[in-house]
Design a protein around this motif. Sequence first.
Motif, PDB file in Angstrom:
ATOM      1  N   GLY A   1       0.830  -1.183   0.000  1.00  0.00           N
ATOM      2  CA  GLY A   1       0.000   0.000   0.000  1.00  0.00           C
ATOM      3  C   GLY A   1       0.871   1.242   0.000  1.00  0.00           C
ATOM      4  O   GLY A   1       1.865   1.335   0.719  1.00  0.00           O
TER       5      GLY A   1
ATOM      6  N   LYS B   1      -0.153  -3.435  -6.462  1.00  0.00           N
ATOM      7  CA  LYS B   1      -0.800  -4.007  -5.291  1.00  0.00           C
ATOM      8  C   LYS B   1      -1.835  -3.061  -4.725  1.00  0.00           C
ATOM      9  O   LYS B   1      -2.906  -2.934  -5.292  1.00  0.00           O
ATOM     10  N   ASN B   2      -1.583  -2.311  -3.621  1.00  0.00           N
ATOM     11  CA  ASN B   2      -2.633  -1.531  -2.991  1.00  0.00           C
ATOM     12  C   ASN B   2      -2.316  -0.040  -2.988  1.00  0.00           C
ATOM     13  O   ASN B   2      -1.167   0.366  -2.915  1.00  0.00           O
TER      14      ASN B   2
ATOM     15  N   HIS C   1      -3.439   0.474   2.801  1.00  0.00           N
ATOM     16  CA  HIS C   1      -3.492  -0.752   3.590  1.00  0.00           C
ATOM     17  C   HIS C   1      -3.721  -0.394   5.050  1.00  0.00           C
ATOM     18  O   HIS C   1      -3.112   0.520   5.589  1.00  0.00           O
TER      19      HIS C   1
ATOM     20  N   ASN D   1      -3.457  -6.690  -7.825  1.00  0.00           N
ATOM     21  CA  ASN D   1      -3.723  -5.296  -7.527  1.00  0.00           C
ATOM     22  C   ASN D   1      -5.056  -5.135  -6.811  1.00  0.00           C
ATOM     23  O   ASN D   1      -6.007  -5.889  -7.035  1.00  0.00           O
ATOM     24  N   SER D   2      -5.144  -4.119  -5.963  1.00  0.00           N
ATOM     25  CA  SER D   2      -6.412  -3.752  -5.343  1.00  0.00           C
ATOM     26  C   SER D   2      -6.334  -2.300  -4.914  1.00  0.00           C
ATOM     27  O   SER D   2      -5.255  -1.727  -4.792  1.00  0.00           O
TER      28      SER D   2
ATOM     29  N   TYR E   1      -7.548  -1.219  -2.005  1.00  0.00           N
ATOM     30  CA  TYR E   1      -7.305  -1.189  -0.565  1.00  0.00           C
ATOM     31  C   TYR E   1      -7.494  -2.595  -0.034  1.00  0.00           C
ATOM     32  O   TYR E   1      -8.072  -3.468  -0.676  1.00  0.00           O
ATOM     33  N   ASP E   2      -6.974  -2.822   1.164  1.00  0.00           N
ATOM     34  CA  ASP E   2      -7.290  -4.066   1.847  1.00  0.00           C
ATOM     35  C   ASP E   2      -7.258  -3.814   3.349  1.00  0.00           C
ATOM     36  O   ASP E   2      -6.705  -2.823   3.828  1.00  0.00           O
TER      37      ASP E   2
ATOM     38  N   ARG F   1      -7.808  -4.722 -11.535  1.00  0.00           N
ATOM     39  CA  ARG F   1      -7.722  -4.999 -10.106  1.00  0.00           C
ATOM     40  C   ARG F   1      -8.314  -6.373  -9.851  1.00  0.00           C
ATOM     41  O   ARG F   1      -9.212  -6.808 -10.549  1.00  0.00           O
TER      42      ARG F   1
ATOM     43  N   TRP G   1      -9.321  -9.314  -3.692  1.00  0.00           N
ATOM     44  CA  TRP G   1      -8.611  -8.511  -2.692  1.00  0.00           C
ATOM     45  C   TRP G   1      -9.347  -7.218  -2.388  1.00  0.00           C
ATOM     46  O   TRP G   1      -8.940  -6.463  -1.493  1.00  0.00           O
ATOM     47  N   ASP G   2     -10.402  -6.960  -3.115  1.00  0.00           N
ATOM     48  CA  ASP G   2     -11.046  -5.646  -3.064  1.00  0.00           C
ATOM     49  C   ASP G   2     -12.372  -5.754  -2.324  1.00  0.00           C
ATOM     50  O   ASP G   2     -13.222  -6.562  -2.673  1.00  0.00           O
TER      51      ASP G   2
END
Length: 391
Positions: free
Chosen positions: A311, A331-332, A335, A363-364, A366-367, A384, A388-389
């Motif tokens: 993130g 990725k993010n 986070h 990819n996302s 946020y997590d 994305r 993970w989203d």
Amino acid sequence: AGLYIPENSSSKCYAINSSVTIRGGYPADATGTDVPSEPQKYQTIFDGDASNELFFAKNNAKNLVFSGVQIINCRGTGILRIVNNADSLVVMNSVFSNCEEFALRDLYNSKSLYVRNTMFLNNNNSIHIPSVISTKIEKCSFIENSGYLILNESLESGSKLLIDSVSFIDNEGSLIVRGSVSTDIVNSIFNRSSGHYFNSSSLISIRKCKISSSEDLWLSTSTSDIIKVDSCVFIDNEALLINGPSELFIFNSLVENNISLPIIQETDNCVVEKSSFYNNGHQYVDATPMVSAGNIRVENSVCANNRTGYGIFHVKDALIANNNTILGVRKNVVHGSSKIAMNGNIILYNDSLDDGLGNLHPNSLYDDFEYFLSFKNNVIFGDRDDFWDKE
């Protein structure tokens, strides 16, 4: 002009017991008051010849001026003043070199220290001001010094330290500010000069400065300090830049090509406005954010091609991100935040992150968060992984 070595065989110092002015840079045959001082042409050198203190000021030496002199080779301190409730100490157009203890020390309670257009070169320690109320270091250079560059420990209410147009280059030493000192650093350069520490419970203002090529943590603070960074450039540094303040404000600044992540961490509240973060991080990074804080507010800023695998923003409590351009995300974006408000952002995802071990991280946006405060008018490009989203 000339070379001067103390003749006193026991103390080998120049004792000063009253207010004086010592000026150098004049030809040996100069007469009258209209002859200009030219320190580089007519060198006036005071050689400590391994003496303890070269200039030792005491008793009634309440006002001192040193101008156009070179102070070198002291086993102790170049200029040491021990006077209670002294008024001023002024050093201009001078050089301190190879002082083993300190180049300059003004002990006890002094009203002001002013150092201008002076070089500190290859000293074990440079300036010690434990109780000076007002200190101004202007148009000076600190080169290849170890130990303390400036040690300010004033407990006097209203104590101030101004560092203006100063170059810190290739130093192993550090700025150390403790006590109750409000610090303003402006128009200054830090090149391969890191390890600075503030614990003053006061405002630290850093404006129009360039910080580059630091190999270690550049600035660490206590949890009660407030730092304001405005119109600065952080470029090509190899380690963490800022660690530990209670409040951190970054305005109109550029953060580019810094290798180690995170860039900022251990701050309670971080505000970023009108700033740019480009190409920060290693080629392969996993589980490392770019900015880590309790709360983050970032607005009207650009983040592009930063190589982070945890993130861009690692937030403990809340993230507010409005009207930003965030490009090359891997990725993010965020986070760990419990609350997120994102409005009016443009976000472009890059390819999935390769951690260097052959693993691709999807990819996302946020997590690991709880809920949105708001999510409006964002434009998002690129792939994305919805697994993970939480959107």
